[in-house]
Design a protein around this motif. Structure first.
Motif, PDB file in Angstrom:
ATOM      1  N   PRO A  75       0.858  -1.280  -0.038  1.00 59.08           N
ATOM      2  CA  PRO A  75       0.123  -0.120   0.066  1.00 59.08           C
ATOM      3  C   PRO A  75       0.732   1.463   0.006  1.00 59.08           C
ATOM      4  O   PRO A  75       0.198   2.320  -0.621  1.00 59.08           O
ATOM      5  N   TYR A  76       1.947   1.230   0.714  1.00 58.62           N
ATOM      6  CA  TYR A  76       2.904   2.329   0.648  1.00 58.62           C
ATOM      7  C   TYR A  76       3.273   2.854  -0.754  1.00 58.62           C
ATOM      8  O   TYR A  76       4.091   3.972  -1.065  1.00 58.62           O
ATOM      9  N   ILE A  77       3.167   2.049  -1.973  1.00 55.39           N
ATOM     10  CA  ILE A  77       3.648   2.456  -3.148  1.00 55.39           C
ATOM     11  C   ILE A  77       2.453   2.451  -4.194  1.00 55.39           C
ATOM     12  O   ILE A  77       2.650   2.661  -5.270  1.00 55.39           O
ATOM     13  N   ILE A  78       1.322   2.796  -3.455  1.00 53.93           N
ATOM     14  CA  ILE A  78      -0.026   2.849  -4.297  1.00 53.93           C
ATOM     15  C   ILE A  78       0.174   4.236  -5.167  1.00 53.93           C
ATOM     16  O   ILE A  78      -0.157   4.221  -6.331  1.00 53.93           O
ATOM     17  N   PRO A  79       0.669   5.366  -4.539  1.00 53.10           N
ATOM     18  CA  PRO A  79       0.821   6.447  -5.587  1.00 53.10           C
ATOM     19  C   PRO A  79       1.733   6.334  -6.556  1.00 53.10           C
ATOM     20  O   PRO A  79       1.437   6.488  -7.599  1.00 53.10           O
TER      21      PRO A  79
END
Length: 263
Positions: A188-192
């Motif tokens: 989720p931390y690399i979604i952007p």
């Protein structure tokens, strides 16, 4: 069991803090203890036996810290070890699995992508869930090789991360997927960054909110929700350096503690 006892959360490193955020958002009064087993990250390329042994070690530590429920905030640990943990321990244990079902139900292109660790994709539990919900759907499974070490190092959007994600999503884009399921609590931390690479219409699904809801339901059914309105204790322990946790949780630094501890 005392209602004031903490919720225990563990992951193969810092990634499960994405799950922690969802639990804290839904249950703001609860005391929570988080273990980041970064010294042994990633779990995804370890054998099922190693993953189970590490999961038992983490569970034992959380029991020593008087946790009333344990959340396995790691897809690889859930898919490889949760059956053993539930047989071995009496307290409730919540797991996290890739959100294949909602993606399979919602897809219009009948093609979905799953980005996960090798340990998750090769597990029996993942295979069972996948078969159950994706009978008429094309599933592009991609091992997110190299992603966890970059996230553990705090590299969420650098050139190396961008190149790696372009490589990992190439097959998915070619297969015209309209949903990408994240099968690792680090992701989720690399979604952007993922959103910049994937076509605009592609939806990204992770399991964090569902895990938080399940945790609340189980505690409610057991009459174990904390009622004390005093400030909760939100403690993070890592067996590696603390910088990445501080970086990922910078919005919470005024209300959490982050310490190094051997476990």
């Amino acid at each position: 069991m005392d209602k004031n006892n903490p919720i225990g959360v563990f992951d193969s490193g810092v990634g499960g803090s994405s799950i922690w955020q969802e639990i804290h958002r839904l249950l703001p009064l609860e005391n929570i203890i988080y273990l980041a087993d970064s010294k042994n990250a990633p779990y995804g390329n370890k054998s099922p036996e190693e993953i189970t042994a590490l999961s038992i070690k983490n569970t034992q530590k959380l029991l020593e810290l008087n946790c009333k429920i344990i959340v396995v905030a790691c897809n690889t640990a859930t898919t490889n070890a949760i059956i053993t943990l539930r047989k071995k321990y009496k307290l409730p244990i919540i797991g996290i699995e890739p959100a294949i079902k909602p993606a399979a139900l919602k897809t219009k292109s009948k093609s979905i992508g799953i980005l996960a660790t090798k340990g998750t994709l090769s597990s029996a539990l993942f295979s069972k869930t996948n078969k159950e919900f994706t009978k008429d759907i094309s599933v592009v499974e991609v091992i997110g090789e190299g992603l966890v070490p970059l996230i553990e190092a705090g590299n969420l959007d650098g050139q190396e991360m961008v190149e790696l994600l372009k490589k990992h999503t190439k097959k998915m884009i070619e297969a015209n997927v309209d949903y990408v399921v994240l099968g690792c609590s680090h992701y989720p931390y690399i979604i952007p960054t993922l959103k910049k690479i994937l076509p605009k219409h592609v939806e990204i699904i992770d399991s964090g909110e569902a895990v938080a809801r399940q945790t609340k339901t189980v505690l409610h059914n057991l009459n174990q929700l904390r009622e004390d309105t005093s400030k909760p204790r939100l403690a993070f322990f890592t067996n590696a350096e603390t910088n990445t946790l501080k970086f990922l949780l910078h919005d919470y630094l005024n209300k959490i503690s982050i310490e190094k501890m051997d476990f």
